[in-house]
Design an enzyme around this catalytic site. Structure first.
Site, PDB file in Angstrom:
ATOM      1  N   TYR A 157       0.781  -1.003  -0.111  1.00 27.89           N
ATOM      2  CA  TYR A 157       0.202   0.083  -0.055  1.00 27.89           C
ATOM      3  C   TYR A 157       0.649   0.926  -0.187  1.00 27.89           C
ATOM      4  CZ  TYR A 157      -3.637   3.354   1.509  1.00 27.89           C
ATOM      5  OH  TYR A 157      -4.611   4.468   1.784  1.00 27.89           O
ATOM      6  N   LYS A 161       1.132   4.052  -3.390  1.00 24.91           N
ATOM      7  CA  LYS A 161       1.255   5.682  -2.683  1.00 24.91           C
ATOM      8  C   LYS A 161       2.128   6.329  -3.112  1.00 24.91           C
ATOM      9  CE  LYS A 161      -3.621   5.333  -1.948  1.00 24.91           C
ATOM     10  NZ  LYS A 161      -4.952   5.978  -2.686  1.00 24.91           N
TER      11      LYS A 161
HETATM   12  N1  LIG Z   1      -9.612   6.046   4.967  1.00 25.03           N
HETATM   13  C1  LIG Z   1      -8.156   6.655   5.611  1.00 25.03           C
HETATM   14  O1  LIG Z   1      -7.979   6.398   6.420  1.00 25.03           O
HETATM   15  C2  LIG Z   1      -7.219   6.778   3.570  1.00 25.03           C
HETATM   16  C3  LIG Z   1      -5.887   7.444   4.966  1.00 25.03           C
HETATM   17  C4  LIG Z   1      -4.893   7.792   3.294  1.00 25.03           C
HETATM   18  C5  LIG Z   1      -5.219   7.367   2.226  1.00 25.03           C
HETATM   19  N2  LIG Z   1      -7.144   6.999   2.292  1.00 25.03           N
HETATM   20  C6  LIG Z   1      -6.881   6.779   0.337  1.00 25.03           C
HETATM   21  O2  LIG Z   1      -8.340   7.930  -0.154  1.00 25.03           O
HETATM   22  C7  LIG Z   1      -9.238   7.118  -1.107  1.00 25.03           C
HETATM   23  C8  LIG Z   1     -10.540   6.640  -0.597  1.00 25.03           C
HETATM   24  O3  LIG Z   1     -10.163   5.810   0.596  1.00 25.03           O
HETATM   25  P1  LIG Z   1     -11.670   5.427   1.628  1.00 25.03           P
HETATM   26  O4  LIG Z   1     -11.117   5.665   2.605  1.00 25.03           O
HETATM   27  O5  LIG Z   1     -12.732   6.231   1.453  1.00 25.03           O
HETATM   28  O6  LIG Z   1     -11.829   3.231   1.461  1.00 25.03           O
HETATM   29  P2  LIG Z   1     -12.750   2.952   0.656  1.00 25.03           P
HETATM   30  O7  LIG Z   1     -12.763   1.038   0.925  1.00 25.03           O
HETATM   31  O8  LIG Z   1     -13.997   3.657   1.932  1.00 25.03           O
HETATM   32  O9  LIG Z   1     -13.789   3.154  -0.855  1.00 25.03           O
HETATM   33  C9  LIG Z   1     -12.772   3.324  -1.393  1.00 25.03           C
HETATM   34  C10 LIG Z   1     -13.737   2.937  -2.807  1.00 25.03           C
HETATM   35  O10 LIG Z   1     -12.546   2.454  -3.822  1.00 25.03           O
HETATM   36  C11 LIG Z   1     -13.559   2.095  -4.279  1.00 25.03           C
HETATM   37  N3  LIG Z   1     -12.666   0.919  -5.574  1.00 25.03           N
HETATM   38  C12 LIG Z   1     -12.341  -0.123  -5.196  1.00 25.03           C
HETATM   39  N4  LIG Z   1     -11.607  -0.607  -5.718  1.00 25.03           N
HETATM   40  C13 LIG Z   1     -11.453   0.036  -7.055  1.00 25.03           C
HETATM   41  C14 LIG Z   1     -11.788   0.014  -8.680  1.00 25.03           C
HETATM   42  N5  LIG Z   1     -10.624  -1.057  -9.042  1.00 25.03           N
HETATM   43  N6  LIG Z   1     -12.093   0.309  -9.423  1.00 25.03           N
HETATM   44  C15 LIG Z   1     -12.717   2.067  -9.055  1.00 25.03           C
HETATM   45  N7  LIG Z   1     -13.050   1.816  -8.079  1.00 25.03           N
HETATM   46  C16 LIG Z   1     -13.141   1.093  -7.094  1.00 25.03           C
HETATM   47  C17 LIG Z   1     -14.568   0.922  -3.907  1.00 25.03           C
HETATM   48  O11 LIG Z   1     -15.136  -0.025  -4.704  1.00 25.03           O
HETATM   49  C18 LIG Z   1     -14.904   2.071  -2.838  1.00 25.03           C
HETATM   50  O12 LIG Z   1     -16.083   2.670  -2.880  1.00 25.03           O
HETATM   51  C19 LIG Z   1      -8.055   5.355  -1.357  1.00 25.03           C
HETATM   52  O13 LIG Z   1      -7.304   5.432  -2.250  1.00 25.03           O
HETATM   53  C20 LIG Z   1      -7.399   5.403  -0.179  1.00 25.03           C
HETATM   54  O14 LIG Z   1      -6.553   4.526  -0.213  1.00 25.03           O
HETATM   55  C21 LIG Z   1      -7.697   6.499   2.680  1.00 25.03           C
END
Ligand SMILES: NC(=O)c1ccc[n+]([C@@H]2O[C@H](COP(=O)([O-])OP(=O)(O)OC[C@H]3O[C@@H](n4cnc5c(N)ncnc54)[C@H](O)[C@@H]3O)[C@@H](O)[C@H]2O)c1
Length: 252
Positions: A157, A161
């Site tokens: 991961y 990133k």
């Molecule tokens: N939640 C956190 O703490 C956090 C921290 C840092 C970065 N992020 C990043 O923020 C972004 C959103 O994360 P989140 O926490 O809302 O996660 P989440 O799992 O709630 O949402 C992610 C979304 O991406 C969709 N997805 C997954 N694979 C996919 C694909 N192959 N094609 C299209 N859509 C796809 C999922 O169905 C989901 O709707 C991600 O890139 C994550 O890495 C999240």
């Protein structure tokens, strides 16, 4: 300067979590929104589309796996057929699978890199011709503070990133003279379905909270303002940058 048309934003992974919050915020700010997610999320995505439409603009659902070149090109084709332009692209789709390096499987490495890093590349490559034609574009790639300092059990991961950040810096340099900016957001610990991987245990939640200067875990809505800034003309002279949105965990 006023714009004589409604701007169009594509948000990937928009059915829930951070992507949903970004989609609703951009809709509220006057964008027409094209909202992507995988077909499995169709019902949740349809609900987000309905919520976005309530702000008065147009919203459409686009089912595609961002790691598939074929899916991404039909998604962008359909977007252009319906809206005719793409002003902002928010690459938010991502997955997190936790596991220590010693036992990490090759397939787990590949799927995380394919969705988080290659997916970002594929979506940008497919949307660039439209943005170049327009001489205008705002690219916002959602990376993570994990891509800067890493965290145990998140090797692939964090690597994915870090790749997104490097990719974004190159985009900024290649596209600087085309009216297109490219920036990254690095969320910290945000309470979403993905965030719960880190936060299920209240004790772990307490530890993460104490790591933030603000002594709190973030909500998806904490991420939307910085994304909107990078999608707007207020950030016209900002490109290739990475902004931590983490309540004060990482200070560089
Ligand atoms: N939640 C956190 O703490 C956090 C921290 C840092 C970065 N992020 C990043 O923020 C972004 C959103 O994360 P989140 O926490 O809302 O996660 P989440 O799992 O709630 O949402 C992610 C979304 O991406 C969709 N997805 C997954 N694979 C996919 C694909 N192959 N094609 C299209 N859509 C796809 C999922 O169905 C989901 O709707 C991600 O890139 C994550 O890495 C999240």
């Amino acid at each position: 300067m006023t714009t004589p048309f409604r701007k169009v934003a594509l948000v990937t992974g928009a059915s829930r979590g951070i992507g949903r919050a970004i989609a609703l915020d951009l809709a509220q700010r006057g964008f027409d929104v094209a909202l992507n997610d995988i077909a499995r999320q169709a019902d949740t995505l349809a609900e987000t589309v309905r919520e976005a439409e309530a702000f008065g603009g147009r919203a459409i659902a686009l089912h595609a796996d961002v790691s598939s070149k074929a899916d991404v090109s039909s998604m962008v084709e359909s977007l252009l057929a319906q809206f005719g332009r793409i002003d902002a692209v928010v690459n938010n789709a991502g997955i997190l699978i936790a596991g220590p390096v010693e036992t990490l499987t090759e397939s787990s490495w590949d799927v995380v890199m394919d969705i988080n890093a290659k997916g970002t590349f594929l979506v940008i490559q497919a949307t660039l011709p439209a943005m170049k034609r327009q001489g205008y574009g705002r690219i916002v790639n959602i990376a993570s503070i994990g891509g800067k300092h890493g965290a145990p059990e998140q090797a692939h991961y964090s690597a994915s990133k870090a790749a997104v950040m490097g990719f974004t810096r190159v985009l900024a340099q290649e596209l600087g003279s085309s009216g297109i900016t490219a920036n990254c957001i690095c969320p910290g610990i945000i309470l979403t379905d993905m965030g719960r991987v880190n936060l299920d245990d209240p004790e772990v939640q307490k530890i993460w909270r104490s790591k933030t200067a603000q002594d709190r875990i973030g909500a998806p809505e904490d991420v939307v303002g910085p994304v909107a800034f990078f999608c707007s003309d207020d950030s016209a002279f900002v490109t290739g940058q990475t902004l931590n949105v983490d309540g004060g965990i990482v200070f560089s």
